[in-house]
Write an enzyme that holds these catalytic residues in place. Sequence first.
Site, PDB file in Angstrom:
ATOM      1  N   PHE A 152      36.670  -0.205  57.312  1.00 16.18           N
ATOM      2  CA  PHE A 152      36.474   1.212  57.891  1.00 16.18           C
ATOM      3  C   PHE A 152      37.248   1.364  59.005  1.00 16.18           C
ATOM      4  CE2 PHE A 152      33.835   4.061  60.478  1.00 16.18           C
ATOM      5  CZ  PHE A 152      33.869   5.187  59.739  1.00 16.18           C
ATOM      6  N   GLN A 153      37.849   2.432  59.237  1.00 19.41           N
ATOM      7  CA  GLN A 153      38.613   3.194  60.126  1.00 19.41           C
ATOM      8  C   GLN A 153      39.733   2.172  60.735  1.00 19.41           C
ATOM      9  OE1 GLN A 153      36.196   4.663  63.360  1.00 19.41           O
ATOM     10  NE2 GLN A 153      36.118   6.645  62.365  1.00 19.41           N
ATOM     11  N   MET A 177      59.909  32.495  66.767  1.00 14.18           N
ATOM     12  CA  MET A 177      60.999  31.691  66.513  1.00 14.18           C
ATOM     13  C   MET A 177      61.175  31.572  65.074  1.00 14.18           C
ATOM     14  SD  MET A 177      63.621  30.909  68.175  1.00 14.18           S
ATOM     15  CE  MET A 177      63.262  30.409  70.083  1.00 14.18           C
ATOM     16  N   GLU A 220      42.341  13.535  69.760  1.00 18.32           N
ATOM     17  CA  GLU A 220      43.271  12.513  70.092  1.00 18.32           C
ATOM     18  C   GLU A 220      44.597  12.880  70.508  1.00 18.32           C
ATOM     19  OE1 GLU A 220      40.000  10.547  68.107  1.00 18.32           O
ATOM     20  OE2 GLU A 220      41.472  12.197  67.559  1.00 18.32           O
ATOM     21  N   LYS A 263      38.396  -5.181  68.183  1.00 16.72           N
ATOM     22  CA  LYS A 263      37.386  -5.253  68.755  1.00 16.72           C
ATOM     23  C   LYS A 263      36.749  -6.864  69.162  1.00 16.72           C
ATOM     24  CE  LYS A 263      32.730  -3.050  68.065  1.00 16.72           C
ATOM     25  NZ  LYS A 263      31.974  -2.144  67.158  1.00 16.72           N
TER      26      LYS A 263
END
Length: 587
Positions: free
Chosen positions: A115-116, A484, A53, A165
Amino acid sequence: MANDLMMGSHILMTALKDQGVTEIFGYPGGAVLPLYDAMHEQNAIRHILVRQEGGAVHAAEGYARSTGKVGVVLVTSGPGATNAVTGLTDAMMDSIPLVCITGQVPTHLIGNDAFQECDTTGITRPCTKHNYLVKDVNDLARVVHEAFYVASTGRPGPVVIDLPKDVAMGLGLYSTPDKFKHKSYNPQIKGDAKAIKQAVALLAGAKKPIFYCGGGVINSGPKASALLTQLVRSTGYPCTLTLMGLGAYPASDPQFLGMLGMHGTYEANLAMHDCDVMICVGARFDDRITGVISKFSPNSKKIHIDIDPSSINKNVRVDIPIIGDVANVLEDMLKVWKSSQAKPDQKALKAWWKQIDEWRAKDCLKFVQKGKIIKPQYAIQRLYEATKNLDDVYITTEVGQHQMWAAQFYGFEKPNHWMTSGGLGTMGYGLPAAVGTQIAHPDALVIDIAGEASILMNIQEMSTIAQYHLPVKVFIINNRYMGMVRQWQELLHGGRYAESYMESLPDFKMLAESFGGVGMVCDKPEDLDGMIDEMLKTDKSVIADVRVEQLESCYPMIPSGAAHNEMLLGPKDEADRPISEEGMVLV
């Protein structure tokens, strides 16, 4: 359609279509499956399946920055949303217009540690321009249209729409964009006429003027860059650009002093320090530009043009603030300059350019390519020479030394062709940004100038490149160090290279081939041009592993806590002006 009940997922797709969206970058999951199902039933919007993502958001950034359009992201709840946070913060820092749709657990489960589940609106509030949690399907169309308006107007930025949802699966009414007008958010577009006249008068009377311009010029659109070029040439004054502003003014123009800031040119930084009138256009006086604030441009009057009122006087006090869209303000300023027949003090200007030319004569970017090892500067310079006359070239970068060398040695003549992570400095940005840029410009040459450490942060997006047959070119400046980090360890920490050496790198040639692309390796200066030519000729994706001098440092450099006139031009300056562990120049 407006009076027919629609499922929330279809409302979302219709709203996106009405906003002109043609591509979405995303990754599916349980909470967003209704949205993917609705997407499967239409052909107007193409979905680009990334491999993580974070890559989706960076790809959308590349798409947005190279087109001027709003980039769109779709991720699931929980880890899908949290993986997107770095990209959202990156877009927030660099003022990139994005709309990120995150799935959420059903409304009745919010707050139950389902969940999630995560508090997406709470997590993203500090790193977005605005965010929404949609609880009623009848609000969804309005929220989507508002999100695009907020993301793209004023100072652009990312907006999150958190969509439970059950709302995505509920039935509601759709309304078109013209049905909504934001009640409270109306950014000031036109600059104050009185302030513009004062600014022109101050500019006309300057003895040592400078234009200091940033990413706000590019965000304002191509017209702003054209107007800036016209105004700068009308005055005859010098112009410098920030890292984010490269391309806003032609790099080949003799009035361009190069990039300024921590790794900017000697002439740009000295001119900023010594100027008597500075006009800041679409930049925000961040610390990498100013150095230590108390020593920044101590004798100058300052004009600041910005569409974001919160950026005015935030870091540096200015004498004439002008709030408005850069293109509008520059257009009005140019009219006033011409109508007032402003005539700069030519004698003073001639003396100012004489001083600038003396600083230029230092040739602060000079390097010598000799011996059997490729200098990193030489690699990028040869890449530039091979591509500068091609029609459409887009450059992305990762973050580190290679990024600064790319900014120094690759010249940009027009806006929207340089995509890099500025404010957040996000390693792993360049490859997914190149994906988004190539999706937006399928026939263009897109090159990610990378470091061997940074490219590994999102190397999985090579799989996305393979799936969509994208001819992205990855040009790795491989010095086997986090360059760097190593440079700062050398400068500030006695050369104690703690965890900065990359001793387990993959075979990049074989890695490219494993993804169906072409792998190349070059470690000899005499072979470099041939490899670049071969890279440009292939219509496949390429990873070019350019093995360069391991211990080369990036100069010029303003150490943290130092002023513009305390630049280090090379290792000799380090020895002459040692640096404390706090980053202060020890005079």
